[in-house]
Design an enzyme around this catalytic site. Structure first.
Site, PDB file in Angstrom:
ATOM      1  N   TYR A 123       0.785  -1.232   0.000  1.00  0.00           N
ATOM      2  CA  TYR A 123       0.000   0.000   0.000  1.00  0.00           C
ATOM      3  C   TYR A 123       0.819   1.285   0.000  1.00  0.00           C
ATOM      4  CZ  TYR A 123      -3.954  -3.065   0.510  1.00  0.00           C
ATOM      5  OH  TYR A 123      -4.891  -4.046   0.281  1.00  0.00           O
ATOM      6  N   PHE A 409     -10.339  -4.484  11.098  1.00  0.00           N
ATOM      7  CA  PHE A 409     -11.570  -4.267  10.338  1.00  0.00           C
ATOM      8  C   PHE A 409     -11.396  -4.742   8.907  1.00  0.00           C
ATOM      9  CE2 PHE A 409      -9.067  -0.362  10.468  1.00  0.00           C
ATOM     10  CZ  PHE A 409      -8.930  -0.032   9.128  1.00  0.00           C
TER      11      PHE A 409
END
Length: 409
Positions: A123, A409
């Site tokens: 990322y 999450f």
């Protein structure tokens, strides 16, 4: 290859989520886990890439509020459920989803995006920096003793059913959120995450348990955990598996740690994810016997540089011009003057000479105050263009407590 990227429809969820499971090794999650994430999915923020009738890429986002230095809760996109089919790797699918997602985040008015990474190297090229770390540890309770603060004996502990105690635990958690950058204010439904406890995921451990810390009838802390029994020829060697722990004051926190470290028939407390400056490290008699290790936890990206830098507070006055590089979101490129003191914060575009040069990735890493700009400069990732600007800005960006992500999450 002809593919279509589109917003997820509720009727497509099973195939979409099944593709995600395939991307992560092909193991189907338990019905409890699947049911929770089906409930939490924000369909308007979820996208899929389709090759004919087959889903070959997934990405979603949750609408979070993230605690930042100074205590504000800032709207942030919680990037999640990102996967590409093994048959369709290296074809630009991930890049296309990241492009669409960040454009949507910007259009929706969120200045921050955050994620947890299965592979951290992925990322950075999309502008995310590692902004918070977590500590894992294994406390050898046969060899380690705890020294607790005054008032610990005034705290009483009570075993409670995790589901019935959920409201009390969430009330404690809500009071803790703004005290530490990186924590997430729980949106409706997220309180259920800590209660999902499928038998298939226990690995021989007990069902999840909960203990409440109370003082004068008020719940001031909690710990949720499980116990994995084990025995050797010498006797019991059970393991306490800590799920989460929060407390409103040092005495309540120490009482919970003391409890966890003294449960009968156990000899180890295993900590999965705690803040790098967590108090237990100063309660134990021998931290070496706890074998603490760190790993990346939260990755953060500034989607709108000016708004993001204005949303947090700074621990020292600063007046600095930042030359920001951001090839993936070029609207952030250029010079920004950040001015902050006790009266407030402004961050606006400027033509003044730059004091520091860095990319949006370094800004993301430093944003929550746990990664110093000076350490990034030592790695060649920040350049000082005005003498003294690096130390001045690094001090201002710091936080008195380390940032930490309380749950995935």
């Amino acid at each position: 290859m002809t593919t279509e990227l589109r917003v997820l429809e509720p009727a497509e969820w099973d195939e979409w989520y099944g593709m995600l499971e395939l991307a992560f090794g092909g193991v189907t999650e338990s019905p409890e886990e699947r049911g929770l994430y089906r409930e939490l999915t924000e369909f308007e923020r979820s996208i899929g890439v389709w090759d004919g009738e087959s889903c070959v890429g997934t990405a979603g986002a949750f609408s979070f509020r993230l605690s930042v230095p100074g205590g504000a809760l800032v709207p942030a996109a919680g990037v999640t459920m990102v996967g590409v089919a093994p048959t369709h790797r290296r074809r630009g699918i991930l890049t296309s989803m990241m492009r669409r997602q960040l454009d949507d985040v910007r259009a929706g008015g969120e200045s921050l995006a955050v994620l947890t990474a299965s592979e951290p190297e992925i990322y950075g090229r999309f502008g995310y920096g590692v902004t918070a770390y977590a500590t894992r540890a294994t406390i050898d309770t046969n060899r380690v003793r705890l020294t607790v603060p005054e008032g610990t004996d005034d705290v009483t502990l009570r075993q409670a059913d995790p589901a019935k105690a959920s409201g009390a635990c969430e009330a404690v958690y809500a009071r803790r959120v703004t005290a530490r950058p990186g924590m997430l204010a729980r949106q409706p439904g997220w309180e259920k995450q800590a209660l999902v406890d499928p038998v298939s995921e226990r690995g021989g451990a007990s069902p999840r348990m909960c203990v409440l810390a109370e003082r004068a009838g008020e719940v001031v802390g909690y710990a949720r955990y499980a116990i994995k029994p084990d025995w050797s020829y010498a006797g019991a060697e059970g393991v306490v598996l800590l799920k989460d722990l929060e407390a409103l004051d040092p005495a309540a926190e120490a009482a919970l740690w003391r409890f966890l470290c003294s449960i009968d028939l156990t000899s180890t407390v295993r900590i999965h994810s705690r803040p790098v400056d967590d108090a237990w490290q100063h309660l134990v008699s021998d931290v070496r016997r706890c074998e603490p290790t760190q790993r990346d936890a939260l990755h953060l990206r500034l989607v709108e540089v000016g708004a993001a830098l204005e949303a947090r507070r700074y621990q020292a006055p600063v007046d600095v011009v930042l030359e920001v590089a951001d090839a993936f979101c070029p609207w952030n490129e250029g010079r920004w003057r950040l001015t902050a003191d006790a009266t407030g914060v402004t961050c606006a575009r400027t033509d003044e000479p730059a004091d520091l040069a860095l990319s949006v990735r370094e800004l993301g890493a430093a944003y929550l105050g746990g990664v110093s700009l000076t350490s990034l400069a030592a790695a060649g990732r920040v350049r000082e263009l005005r003498d003294g600007a690096l130390v001045e800005t690094s001090v201002a960006f710091g936080s008195p407590v380390a940032p930490w992500l309380p749950h995935g999450f």
